[in-house]
Write an enzyme that holds these catalytic residues in place. Structure first.
Site: not given
Length: 255
Positions: A198, A163, A36, A15, A58
């Site tokens: 997203t 992050y 994915d 996606s 992974d």
């Protein structure tokens, strides 16, 4: 390097940014190995037709990613794998100290860094090893690696320590990797998206997402995955783009 008749590995391809990049490469006559953890990657590959194949994997697993790279090389036939667009990653939000005075969870921090940074290094090292054996094309080019950073690498917000650190690491690897791999004719680039439409955005509260979209100077909206894919296409086709991080953000600066 041309997209037509070349094969690319796309991670995080079920996606969002990865899916859009796979679609654009196939539309331009290329082939893709879409990878994915999500099972829906198989259906996405089927929707792209004969030029796409899928594998589950992974990005933090050496075994999984070696299998993905090997599959992409096999799909490419005599030409092997021409490049990788690495889009897999996770978003995480956690303050160092919460409202109750509790410290942030260390395991959650490590997981973010493991997926976003270590996963990027894992994919990059295996892809580079495979492409180093390719026959050189124009200018001696053998391959291209495009990683996904984030504007948070430069101006992360409150709660984005994990992050921001993980994406800053992706930025930090770009130039030294490009310098090292130049002897093999492999370019390394990174795209630092701003706020995009997203599935990752679905993990952010609606009000926060609306505020982020409104804070983009122009165009005043969330980015579209195909806009990321268009930049990836330009990077693949322009041999002078190397060792750089390109912000793709509509001029947004996080506060």
């Amino acid at each position: 390097m041309q997209l037509k008749d070349n094969t690319f590995l796309i991670t995080g391809a079920a996606s969002g940014l990865g899916a859009a990049t796979a679609e654009r490469i196939v539309a331009a006559g290329g082939r893709v190995m879409v990878c994915d953890l999500n099972d829906s990657v198989v259906a996405h590959a089927e929707s792209l037709g004969e030029s796409a194949r899928a594998c589950r994997g992974d990005v933090t697993s050496a075994v999984d990613m070696q299998a993905a790279v090997d599959a992409a090389v096999a799909l490419g036939g005599e030409k092997g794998m021409a490049g990788v667009v690495h889009c897999a990653g996770v978003v995480s939000v956690a303050k160092l100290v919460d409202r109750e005075g509790n410290p942030a969870d260390l395991d959650a921090y490590a997981r973010t860094v493991q997926i976003n940074l270590v996963g990027t290094f894992n994919v990059m090292r295996l892809a580079a090893a495979a492409m180093a054996g390719n026959a050189p094309g124009e200018d001696g080019e053998r391959g291209v690696i495009i990683n996904t950073a984030s504007v948070a690498a430069f101006d992360g917000q409150v709660g984005q320590c994990a992050y921001s650190a993980s994406k800053a690491g992706v930025v930090g690897m770009s130039l030294p990797a490009a310098r090292e791999l130049s002897r093999h004719g492999i370019r390394v680039m990174a795209i630092a998206p701003g706020v995009f439409q997203t599935p990752m955005m679905s993990e952010i509260p609606d009000e926060a997402a609306k505020a982020l979209a409104a804070s983009v100077p122009f165009p005043k909206r969330l980015g579209k995955p195909d806009e990321f894919a268009r930049l990836a296409e330009q990077i693949i086709g322009n041999p002078m783009l190397n060792g750089e991080v390109i912000r793709l953000d509509g001029g947004i600066r996080m506060q």
